[in-house]
Design a protein around this motif. Structure first.
Motif, PDB file in Angstrom:
ATOM      1  N   VAL A  89      -1.994 -24.144  27.401  1.00  0.00           N
ATOM      2  CA  VAL A  89      -1.644 -25.489  26.925  1.00  0.00           C
ATOM      3  C   VAL A  89      -1.072 -25.414  25.516  1.00  0.00           C
ATOM      4  N   GLY A  90      -1.697 -24.582  24.669  1.00  0.00           N
ATOM      5  CA  GLY A  90      -1.179 -24.398  23.310  1.00  0.00           C
ATOM      6  C   GLY A  90       0.209 -23.786  23.306  1.00  0.00           C
ATOM      7  N   LEU A  91       0.458 -22.832  24.235  1.00  0.00           N
ATOM      8  CA  LEU A  91       1.785 -22.216  24.332  1.00  0.00           C
ATOM      9  C   LEU A  91       2.832 -23.251  24.744  1.00  0.00           C
ATOM     10  N   ILE A  92       2.491 -24.110  25.696  1.00  0.00           N
ATOM     11  CA  ILE A  92       3.429 -25.153  26.139  1.00  0.00           C
ATOM     12  C   ILE A  92       3.765 -26.090  24.976  1.00  0.00           C
ATOM     13  N   LYS A  93       2.733 -26.453  24.193  1.00  0.00           N
ATOM     14  CA  LYS A  93       2.987 -27.311  23.030  1.00  0.00           C
ATOM     15  C   LYS A  93       3.892 -26.605  22.022  1.00  0.00           C
ATOM     16  N   ALA A  94       3.685 -25.295  21.875  1.00  0.00           N
ATOM     17  CA  ALA A  94       4.508 -24.543  20.931  1.00  0.00           C
ATOM     18  C   ALA A  94       5.957 -24.481  21.399  1.00  0.00           C
ATOM     19  N   VAL A  95       6.162 -24.277  22.696  1.00  0.00           N
ATOM     20  CA  VAL A  95       7.527 -24.235  23.246  1.00  0.00           C
ATOM     21  C   VAL A  95       8.221 -25.575  23.041  1.00  0.00           C
ATOM     22  N   ASP A  96       7.482 -26.674  23.290  1.00  0.00           N
ATOM     23  CA  ASP A  96       8.081 -28.000  23.162  1.00  0.00           C
ATOM     24  C   ASP A  96       8.352 -28.380  21.704  1.00  0.00           C
ATOM     25  N   GLY A  97       7.576 -27.824  20.787  1.00  0.00           N
ATOM     26  CA  GLY A  97       7.745 -28.200  19.384  1.00  0.00           C
ATOM     27  C   GLY A  97       8.586 -27.238  18.561  1.00  0.00           C
ATOM     28  N   TYR A  98       8.991 -26.128  19.155  1.00  0.00           N
ATOM     29  CA  TYR A  98       9.709 -25.084  18.396  1.00  0.00           C
ATOM     30  C   TYR A  98      11.182 -25.451  18.225  1.00  0.00           C
ATOM     31  N   ASP A  99      11.689 -25.205  17.028  1.00  0.00           N
ATOM     32  CA  ASP A  99      13.098 -25.415  16.726  1.00  0.00           C
ATOM     33  C   ASP A  99      13.677 -24.081  16.247  1.00  0.00           C
ATOM     34  N   HIS A 100      14.491 -23.444  17.102  1.00  0.00           N
ATOM     35  CA  HIS A 100      14.993 -22.107  16.783  1.00  0.00           C
ATOM     36  C   HIS A 100      15.954 -22.120  15.605  1.00  0.00           C
ATOM     37  N   ARG A 101      16.470 -23.291  15.258  1.00  0.00           N
ATOM     38  CA  ARG A 101      17.430 -23.359  14.161  1.00  0.00           C
ATOM     39  C   ARG A 101      16.775 -23.214  12.788  1.00  0.00           C
ATOM     40  N   ARG A 102      15.461 -23.298  12.716  1.00  0.00           N
ATOM     41  CA  ARG A 102      14.775 -23.170  11.423  1.00  0.00           C
ATOM     42  C   ARG A 102      14.679 -21.711  10.960  1.00  0.00           C
ATOM     43  N   GLY A 103      14.979 -20.771  11.823  1.00  0.00           N
ATOM     44  CA  GLY A 103      14.968 -19.369  11.429  1.00  0.00           C
ATOM     45  C   GLY A 103      13.604 -18.721  11.441  1.00  0.00           C
TER      46      GLY A 103
END
Length: 300
Positions: A89-103
């Protein structure tokens, strides 16, 4: 799998790597593929089938992060499945909240998110003492608010700051923080400091010893009426011997008899008391009040 194969995996058909292909990947290859998938995900509509497909591939590709985080919380085989589910569940939240443009690398962002989810699971379900549900919920609200404010303020928030943030009375916040002590028991060997002991001492050092006199309270109450029933001279002999700490010779001189007669008086009085205590039969198994402790107090 070679890194050059990444382009093939991201073709228009959105080929999902097989379990064998994912297991064969090294960390560098998996990270490169994950980054490419996140870039692809950002260009897709959230409601599209392609978005769900790529998102699911990213989650499956990064499951080793869940197993890595769960290893630090494993307490038993029976709990491992639950921890992995919560970590997912934590991994799913991380995937949904991650922004790859932040570097920031995804693993750097995901591990704290997964770990935090597992910690909340244990905090919500691992109460060693029975606490009313309303107080549990109050504690969880206060604890979560405290965590948020600590990140914002860069220090531990005061109860007043937590109360203002939650719209609660400071007394309610104090109650919530107090319940936290029931959630996590302190060690008896932990050092505690106060004004009377600035250097600190352990709680186990402050615990009192067993009071043998307390164990004999019931015995004393049982013997009291038996002593009142004794003749005056016999009560005097007992008082001089056991309360006055007098020798038999001193008792003999006090009541005007020989030392031998005092010895026979004491033996007879104590034998009679033991017999009457045995007749009481108040203790379990026919034991007199006070059990073996009672017998040990009456000398033979």
């Amino acid at each position: 799998m070679a890194t050059s194969d990444t382009t093939t995996l991201l073709s228009a058909e959105l080929h999902r790597p097989t379990h064998r292909e994912m297991r064969a990947m090294g960390k560098t290859e998996a990270r490169a593929l994950s980054d490419a998938l996140f870039a692809r995900l950002a260009d897709l509509e959230r409601e599209s089938a392609a978005y769900s497909y790529v998102r699911g591939t990213i989650i499956e590709l990064n499951m080793p992060l869940v197993r890595f985080a769960a290893a630090g919380f494993r307490r038993g085989t029976a709990e491992l499945d639950d921890i992995l589910q919560v970590g997912t569940v934590g991994l799913i939240k991380a995937v949904d909240g991650y922004d790859h443009r932040r570097g920031v690398e995804f693993a750097t962002y995901a591990i704290p998110t997964i770990t935090g989810e597992i910690k909340r699971f244990f905090r919500d379900t691992s109460w060693p003492l029975r606490v009313p549900r309303s107080l549990q919920e109050l504690y969880l609200r206060v604890a979560r608010c405290s965590d948020r404010l600590e990140q914002t303020l860069g220090r531990l928030p005061t109860p007043e700051e937590i109360a203002e943030e939650l719209g609660l009375d400071p007394a309610e916040v104090a109650a919530g923080l107090g319940v936290g002590r029931a959630y996590r028991a302190d060690s008896l060997d932990a050092l505690r400091q106060d004004r009377d002991d600035p250097n600190g001492s352990t709680l186990v050092d402050r615990l009192g010893a067993c009071d043998r006199e307390f164990d004999l309270t019931e015995f004393r109450e049982a013997v009291r009426p038996l002593l009142r029933a004794l003749p005056a001279r016999e009560r005097t002999v007992l008082a001089l011997r056991f309360w006055g700490d007098c020798t038999q010779a001193e008792i003999a001189a006090e009541i005007g008899v020989s030392q031998m007669h005092v010895s026979r008086l004491l033996a007879g009085i104590l034998s009679g008391l033991r017999e009457r205590l045995a007749d009481e039969r108040d203790g379990p198994g026919g034991q007199p009040p006070g059990g073996s402790e009672a017998r040990s107090v009456l000398p033979r």
